[in-house]
Design a protein around this motif. Structure first.
Motif, mmCIF file in Angstrom:
data_model
loop_
_atom_site.group_PDB
_atom_site.id
_atom_site.type_symbol
_atom_site.label_atom_id
_atom_site.label_comp_id
_atom_site.label_asym_id
_atom_site.label_seq_id
_atom_site.Cartn_x
_atom_site.Cartn_y
_atom_site.Cartn_z
ATOM 1 N N LEU A 13 -1.572 35.903 63.982
ATOM 2 C CA LEU A 13 -0.992 37.227 63.822
ATOM 3 C C LEU A 13 -1.564 37.997 62.655
ATOM 4 O O LEU A 13 -1.998 37.418 61.659
ATOM 5 N N SER A 14 -1.520 39.296 62.780
ATOM 6 C CA SER A 14 -1.790 40.234 61.701
ATOM 7 C C SER A 14 -0.552 41.118 61.620
ATOM 8 O O SER A 14 0.065 41.413 62.645
ATOM 9 N N PHE A 15 -0.176 41.541 60.420
ATOM 10 C CA PHE A 15 1.038 42.349 60.272
ATOM 11 C C PHE A 15 0.696 43.761 59.852
ATOM 12 O O PHE A 15 -0.112 43.976 58.953
ATOM 13 N N GLU A 16 1.318 44.728 60.505
ATOM 14 C CA GLU A 16 1.168 46.135 60.140
ATOM 15 C C GLU A 16 2.541 46.669 59.764
ATOM 16 O O GLU A 16 3.418 46.789 60.623
ATOM 17 N N PRO A 17 2.743 46.981 58.467
ATOM 18 C CA PRO A 17 4.055 47.486 58.054
ATOM 19 C C PRO A 17 4.352 48.848 58.676
ATOM 20 O O PRO A 17 3.434 49.601 58.995
ATOM 21 N N VAL A 18 5.647 49.147 58.825
ATOM 22 C CA VAL A 18 6.063 50.424 59.396
ATOM 23 C C VAL A 18 5.669 51.557 58.465
ATOM 24 O O VAL A 18 5.164 52.567 58.886
ATOM 25 N N GLU A 66 1.871 32.099 56.810
ATOM 26 C CA GLU A 66 2.065 33.318 56.020
ATOM 27 C C GLU A 66 3.299 34.111 56.445
ATOM 28 O O GLU A 66 3.954 34.747 55.625
ATOM 29 N N TYR A 67 3.640 34.110 57.721
ATOM 30 C CA TYR A 67 4.744 34.939 58.225
ATOM 31 C C TYR A 67 6.013 34.158 58.540
ATOM 32 O O TYR A 67 6.966 34.723 59.068
ATOM 33 N N ASN A 77 14.376 27.938 62.183
ATOM 34 C CA ASN A 77 14.283 26.671 61.466
ATOM 35 C C ASN A 77 13.288 25.716 62.117
ATOM 36 O O ASN A 77 13.382 24.505 61.943
ATOM 37 N N SER A 78 12.338 26.265 62.863
ATOM 38 C CA SER A 78 11.325 25.439 63.532
ATOM 39 C C SER A 78 10.081 25.261 62.670
ATOM 40 O O SER A 78 9.291 24.363 62.905
ATOM 41 N N GLY A 79 9.906 26.147 61.681
ATOM 42 C CA GLY A 79 8.732 26.072 60.821
ATOM 43 C C GLY A 79 7.662 27.078 61.176
ATOM 44 O O GLY A 79 6.638 27.169 60.494
ATOM 45 N N TRP A 80 7.880 27.858 62.239
ATOM 46 C CA TRP A 80 6.926 28.881 62.659
ATOM 47 C C TRP A 80 7.667 30.189 62.879
ATOM 48 O O TRP A 80 8.862 30.196 63.187
ATOM 49 N N PRO A 81 6.979 31.312 62.730
ATOM 50 C CA PRO A 81 7.618 32.592 63.026
ATOM 51 C C PRO A 81 8.139 32.587 64.465
ATOM 52 O O PRO A 81 7.433 32.170 65.388
ATOM 53 N N SER A 82 9.376 33.029 64.640
ATOM 54 C CA SER A 82 9.995 33.033 65.962
ATOM 55 C C SER A 82 10.541 34.411 66.280
ATOM 56 O O SER A 82 11.098 35.094 65.418
ATOM 57 N N PHE A 83 10.390 34.798 67.525
ATOM 58 C CA PHE A 83 10.829 36.096 68.017
ATOM 59 C C PHE A 83 11.586 35.877 69.317
ATOM 60 O O PHE A 83 11.266 34.971 70.073
ATOM 61 N N TYR A 84 12.596 36.708 69.595
ATOM 62 C CA TYR A 84 13.301 36.551 70.859
ATOM 63 C C TYR A 84 12.739 37.440 71.955
ATOM 64 O O TYR A 84 13.174 37.367 73.103
ATOM 65 N N ASP A 85 11.724 38.259 71.629
ATOM 66 C CA ASP A 85 11.079 39.074 72.656
ATOM 67 C C ASP A 85 9.729 39.560 72.154
ATOM 68 O O ASP A 85 9.455 39.539 70.955
ATOM 69 N N VAL A 86 8.900 39.982 73.099
ATOM 70 C CA VAL A 86 7.616 40.600 72.774
ATOM 71 C C VAL A 86 7.750 42.099 72.987
ATOM 72 O O VAL A 86 8.687 42.562 73.649
ATOM 73 N N ILE A 87 6.820 42.865 72.433
ATOM 74 C CA ILE A 87 6.876 44.327 72.555
ATOM 75 C C ILE A 87 6.763 44.745 74.015
ATOM 76 O O ILE A 87 7.503 45.595 74.488
ATOM 77 N N ASN A 88 5.823 44.152 74.711
ATOM 78 C CA ASN A 88 5.568 44.507 76.105
ATOM 79 C C ASN A 88 5.070 43.238 76.797
ATOM 80 O O ASN A 88 4.134 42.610 76.312
#
Length: 185
Positions: A158-163, A67-68, A97-108
């Motif tokens: 994951l669950s998404f919470e919009p700003v 979904e994300y 381009n891996s096919g999964w949501p990717s992030f370069y860091d976490v919040i904490n």
């Protein structure tokens, strides 16, 4: 003792890849050490079959189908099992381009734990929710600055919470909306 258990005992005290990545080791996989524990029955009611498989059985969703994966809205990605844990922000999301949501860091860094994973004949670092031990995905040392890390996380975990409401466009459904499509086990 199985080869996996022996290997795990040897590497548990000196996880080479974690040291090399500069990450701390530790895991909440032992439910006694978790801060929040849900029964399997409760989780099967709360989660879709895919969410349960990914978060509780260390599964993975199909590449490019989450979904994300192509999600662009601004907001916060949270653990789908324990919604009080914020994992990543949309500002750190990138297309790997891996096919999964990717992030370069976490919040904490306290919101996730890192554990050596030797499944499928390879060594990876598993990412789990530090509060409930839900499997989120894996981390790799192959991506952009400033961290050089790729947190490859399953959409199903994951669950998404919009700003704000203006950011809640297509593809930004929240956890309750995902529940309406839940199939019976």
């Amino acid at each position: 003792m199985s080869a996996f258990n022996l290997l795990h005992l040897v590497t548990k005290s000196q996880p080479v890849a974690l040291r090399a990545c500069g990450l701390r080791s530790g895991s909440c996989r032992d439910k006694k050490n978790c801060k929040v524990v849900f029964s399997q029955q409760e989780l099967r009611k709360q989660l879709t079959p895919l969410q349960f498989h990914v978060t509780q059985e260390k599964g993975t969703e199909s590449a490019f189908e989450g979904e994300y994966t192509y999600h662009k809205a601004h907001g916060i990605y949270k653990c789908v099992v324990y919604l009080f844990v914020s994992v990543c922000m949309s500002e750190t999301k990138f297309d790997s381009n891996s096919g999964w949501p990717s992030f370069y860091d976490v919040i904490n860094s306290d919101t996730v734990t890192f554990t050596d994973d030797y499944s499928y004949g390879m060594h990876r670092i598993e990412i789990s929710c530090s509060q409930c031990a839900a499997h989120l995905g894996h981390i790799f040392d192959d991506r952009p600055r400033p961290t050089g890390k790729r947190y490859c996380i399953n959409s199903a975990s994951l669950s998404f919470e919009p700003v704000d409401e203006d950011s809640a466009g297509e593809g930004s459904s929240s956890f309750p909306a995902a529940q309406t499509d839940k199939a019976e086990l």
